[in-house]
Scaffold this active site. Structure first.
Site, PDB file in Angstrom:
ATOM      1  N   TYR A   1       0.839  -1.208   0.000  1.00 41.15           N
ATOM      2  CA  TYR A   1       0.000   0.000   0.000  1.00 41.15           C
ATOM      3  C   TYR A   1       0.874   1.260   0.000  1.00 41.15           C
ATOM      4  O   TYR A   1       0.632   2.204  -0.766  1.00 41.15           O
ATOM      5  CB  TYR A   1      -0.885  -0.058   1.244  1.00 41.15           C
ATOM      6  CG  TYR A   1      -1.831   1.089   1.450  1.00 41.15           C
ATOM      7  CD1 TYR A   1      -3.027   1.176   0.749  1.00 41.15           C
ATOM      8  CD2 TYR A   1      -1.542   2.085   2.386  1.00 41.15           C
ATOM      9  CE1 TYR A   1      -3.908   2.232   0.966  1.00 41.15           C
ATOM     10  CE2 TYR A   1      -2.412   3.136   2.609  1.00 41.15           C
ATOM     11  CZ  TYR A   1      -3.601   3.204   1.895  1.00 41.15           C
ATOM     12  OH  TYR A   1      -4.462   4.253   2.116  1.00 41.15           O
TER      13      TYR A   1
ATOM     14  N   LYS B   1       1.006   4.146  -2.809  1.00 38.13           N
ATOM     15  CA  LYS B   1       0.595   5.513  -2.465  1.00 38.13           C
ATOM     16  C   LYS B   1       1.724   6.515  -2.717  1.00 38.13           C
ATOM     17  O   LYS B   1       1.463   7.668  -3.098  1.00 38.13           O
ATOM     18  CB  LYS B   1       0.133   5.579  -1.010  1.00 38.13           C
ATOM     19  CG  LYS B   1      -1.219   4.887  -0.769  1.00 38.13           C
ATOM     20  CD  LYS B   1      -2.309   5.441  -1.656  1.00 38.13           C
ATOM     21  CE  LYS B   1      -3.697   5.292  -1.101  1.00 38.13           C
ATOM     22  NZ  LYS B   1      -4.737   5.684  -2.080  1.00 38.13           N
TER      23      LYS B   1
HETATM   24  N1  LIG Z   1      -9.651   6.295   5.552  1.00 38.65           N
HETATM   25  C1  LIG Z   1      -8.449   6.868   5.750  1.00 38.65           C
HETATM   26  O1  LIG Z   1      -8.132   7.402   6.828  1.00 38.65           O
HETATM   27  C2  LIG Z   1      -7.451   6.862   4.640  1.00 38.65           C
HETATM   28  C3  LIG Z   1      -6.114   7.214   4.939  1.00 38.65           C
HETATM   29  C4  LIG Z   1      -5.217   7.310   3.908  1.00 38.65           C
HETATM   30  C5  LIG Z   1      -5.618   7.057   2.622  1.00 38.65           C
HETATM   31  N2  LIG Z   1      -6.900   6.688   2.338  1.00 38.65           N
HETATM   32  C6  LIG Z   1      -7.280   6.455   0.948  1.00 38.65           C
HETATM   33  O2  LIG Z   1      -8.533   7.059   0.688  1.00 38.65           O
HETATM   34  C7  LIG Z   1      -9.246   6.281  -0.291  1.00 38.65           C
HETATM   35  C8  LIG Z   1     -10.625   5.896   0.214  1.00 38.65           C
HETATM   36  O3  LIG Z   1     -10.493   5.049   1.350  1.00 38.65           O
HETATM   37  P1  LIG Z   1     -11.700   4.663   2.301  1.00 38.65           P
HETATM   38  O4  LIG Z   1     -11.169   4.721   3.675  1.00 38.65           O
HETATM   39  O5  LIG Z   1     -12.911   5.433   1.954  1.00 38.65           O
HETATM   40  O6  LIG Z   1     -11.902   3.116   1.904  1.00 38.65           O
HETATM   41  P2  LIG Z   1     -13.250   2.233   1.727  1.00 38.65           P
HETATM   42  O7  LIG Z   1     -12.831   0.816   1.769  1.00 38.65           O
HETATM   43  O8  LIG Z   1     -14.303   2.693   2.685  1.00 38.65           O
HETATM   44  O9  LIG Z   1     -13.758   2.609   0.257  1.00 38.65           O
HETATM   45  C9  LIG Z   1     -13.034   2.234  -0.885  1.00 38.65           C
HETATM   46  C10 LIG Z   1     -14.006   2.045  -2.036  1.00 38.65           C
HETATM   47  O10 LIG Z   1     -13.243   1.693  -3.219  1.00 38.65           O
HETATM   48  C11 LIG Z   1     -13.975   0.688  -3.931  1.00 38.65           C
HETATM   49  N3  LIG Z   1     -13.067  -0.083  -4.798  1.00 38.65           N
HETATM   50  C12 LIG Z   1     -12.135  -0.982  -4.417  1.00 38.65           C
HETATM   51  N4  LIG Z   1     -11.501  -1.484  -5.481  1.00 38.65           N
HETATM   52  C13 LIG Z   1     -12.034  -0.882  -6.580  1.00 38.65           C
HETATM   53  C14 LIG Z   1     -11.769  -0.971  -7.971  1.00 38.65           C
HETATM   54  N5  LIG Z   1     -10.848  -1.797  -8.452  1.00 38.65           N
HETATM   55  N6  LIG Z   1     -12.488  -0.190  -8.822  1.00 38.65           N
HETATM   56  C15 LIG Z   1     -13.453   0.641  -8.346  1.00 38.65           C
HETATM   57  N7  LIG Z   1     -13.747   0.754  -7.022  1.00 38.65           N
HETATM   58  C16 LIG Z   1     -13.042   0.011  -6.148  1.00 38.65           C
HETATM   59  C17 LIG Z   1     -14.605  -0.160  -2.838  1.00 38.65           C
HETATM   60  O11 LIG Z   1     -15.716  -0.931  -3.325  1.00 38.65           O
HETATM   61  C18 LIG Z   1     -15.002   0.909  -1.808  1.00 38.65           C
HETATM   62  O12 LIG Z   1     -16.332   1.363  -2.038  1.00 38.65           O
HETATM   63  C19 LIG Z   1      -8.351   5.085  -0.608  1.00 38.65           C
HETATM   64  O13 LIG Z   1      -7.565   5.373  -1.757  1.00 38.65           O
HETATM   65  C20 LIG Z   1      -7.479   4.988   0.610  1.00 38.65           C
HETATM   66  O14 LIG Z   1      -6.266   4.328   0.334  1.00 38.65           O
HETATM   67  C21 LIG Z   1      -7.822   6.573   3.330  1.00 38.65           C
END
Ligand SMILES: NC(=O)c1ccc[n+]([C@@H]2O[C@H](COP(=O)([O-])OP(=O)(O)OC[C@H]3O[C@@H](n4cnc5c(N)ncnc54)[C@H](O)[C@@H]3O)[C@@H](O)[C@H]2O)c1
Length: 302
Positions: A165, A169
Site C-alpha cells: 500500500y 501511495k
Molecule cells: N480512511 C483513511 O483514513 C485513509 C487514509 C489514507 C488514505 N486513504 C485512501 O482514501 C481512499 C478511500 O479510502 P476509504 O477509507 O474510503 O476506503 P473504503 O474501503 O471505505 O472505500 C473504498 C471504495 O473503493 C472501492 N473499490 C475498491 N476497489 C475498486 C476498484 N478496483 N475499482 C473501483 N472501485 C473500487 C470499494 O468498493 C469501496 O467502495 C483510498 O484510496 C485509501 O487508500 C484513506
C-alpha cells in the site's frame, strides 16, 4: 444558489463507500454532475455483490443533482476508458477526476505474497494511472481539467505492515507531480490529498493510536474531506498544482515536497572513507530520525 462546481463533470472512483461516497455526494451538492464509480468490493478487493455506486448516484439525484453509476474496475484500462466515455456520453465533458478507489492487504514485508503486492498496486497505482490516462485525452482536447489523487501518509512517511500500500501511495504522489509538470502547458492541474477518516479501511489497520488519539480519530469523518476536494476541483484552485495536502478532521496540512536538504561537492569525487569521515558527520543533523510508526512521526512533526 450557484455552487463552486456548477457546470462541471466529475468522476469519483470508489465513490460508493467511505471517503468516496462523501466526495461524490459533496461534489454533487457543489453543483457537479457526477460519475459515481465503484466496483463494490470488500476491503481486500473481493467482489461483495453490492452495488454502492448505484445507491450513491440515486442519493445525488434524489437531492436534486445529476449522477450516473459506473461499475468498472479502476485496475482495468478498458474499464477506465469506459468510465471516461460514460462521463462524456452522459454529460458532454469531463472536468475533474478524483482517484479515490482503494483496497488494503496488509502484512509484514518479509511475509508479503506477490499476489497481495500485485493486487494492491493494481488498484491504487495502476488504477490512478488508468483513469488519469483515459481522462488525459479529454482534458487535453478541452485544455482544462483537474486531477485529485488520494495518497496516504503511509506512502509519504511509511507504515508498519503496508509495504504494498505504501509503495503504491508513494507512486501516486510521484504520478501526480509528473502529470502536473507534463500537462501544465494545457492548463491541467494535478494534486494529492492524504486523507484521515474513520472508514472501514482505517478500523482494519493497526494504527498504534494512543487512547487519546483514538478518541480524536472518531471525529475525523469522511465528510471533512469534501471542502478541500471541491476546492481543488474548482476554478478557484487554478494556480494550485503539484501539491500534497493532508486533511485530518478540521485540520488541513500542506505537506513538504521532497527536496535536497544539504549537498557536498568534492572536486575529485568521493571515496568510501571520505563518505564515512567527511560526508556523514557533516549531514548528521540533517538525517531525519526514523520511527517505526507513521503517527508518531507525523504528529511530532507539527
Ligand atoms: N480512511 C483513511 O483514513 C485513509 C487514509 C489514507 C488514505 N486513504 C485512501 O482514501 C481512499 C478511500 O479510502 P476509504 O477509507 O474510503 O476506503 P473504503 O474501503 O471505505 O472505500 C473504498 C471504495 O473503493 C472501492 N473499490 C475498491 N476497489 C475498486 C476498484 N478496483 N475499482 C473501483 N472501485 C473500487 C470499494 O468498493 C469501496 O467502495 C483510498 O484510496 C485509501 O487508500 C484513506
Amino acid at each position: 444558489m450557484a455552487g463552486p462546481l456548477d457546470g462541471k463533470v466529475a468522476i469519483v472512483t470508489g465513490g460508493g463507500r467511505g471517503i468516496g461516497r462523501a466526495l461524490a455526494l459533496g461534489l454533487g451538492a457543489a453543483g457537479a454532475k457526477v460519475v459515481v464509480n465503484d466496483l463494490g468490493t470488500s476491503l481486500q478487493g473481493e467482489s461483495d455483490g453490492a452495488n454502492p455506486a448505484e445507491d450513491v448516484a440515486a442519493e445525488i439525484i434524489a437531492a436534486g443533482g445529476q449522477a450516473v453509476a459506473d461499475n468498472n474496475s479502476v485496475s482495468d484500462p478498458d474499464g477506465a476508458e469506459a468510465m471516461v466515455k460514460c462521463a462524456v456520453g452522459n454529460f458532454g465533458r469531463l472536468d475533474t477526476v478524483l482517484n479515490n478507489a482503494g483496497i488494503v492487504r496488509d502484512g509484514l514485508f518479509h511475509k508479503m505474497s506477490f499476489d497481495n503486492f500485485d493486487s494492491v498496486t493494481k488498484v491504487h497505482l495502476y488504477g490512478s494511472y488508468n483513469v488519469s490516462r483515459a481522462a488525459a485525452t479529454v482534458f487535453r482536447e478541452q485544455e482544462s481539467g483537474s486531477y485529485v489523487h488520494f495518497t496516504s501518509t503511509a506512502g509519504l512517511i511509511g507504515n508498519l505492515g503496508q509495504a504494498n500500500y505504501s509503495s503504491a501511495k508513494a507512486g501516486i504522489a510521484g504520478l501526480s507531480r509528473s502529470i502536473a509538470i507534463d500537462m501544465k502547458r494545457f492548463g491541467i492541474r494535478s494534486n494529492c490529498i492524504a486523507p484521515f477518516a474513520l472508514t472501514r479501511m482505517v478500523t482494519s489497520v493497526p494504527t498504534g493510536d494512543t487512547p487519546e488519539f483514538a478518541e480524536k480519530r472518531k471525529h475525523m469523518t469522511a465528510e471533512k474531506l469534501v471542502p478541500m476536494s471541491v476546492f481543488l476541483a474548482s476554478d478557484d484552485a487554478s494556480d494550485v498544482t503539484g501539491q500534497v495536502f493532508a486533511v485530518r478532521g478540521n485540520e488541513i496540512f500542506v505537506m513538504s515536497q521532497p527536496r535536497p536538504i544539504r549537498g557536498l561537492h568534492r572536486a575529485n569525487g568521493w571515496t568510501h572513507d571520505d563518505i564515512r569521515d567527511v560526508f556523514m558527520p557533516s549531514v548528521k543533523n540533517d538525517l531525519t530520525p526514523f520511527e517505526t510508526t507513521m503517527d508518531v512521526f507525523f504528529w511530532d512533526a507539527i
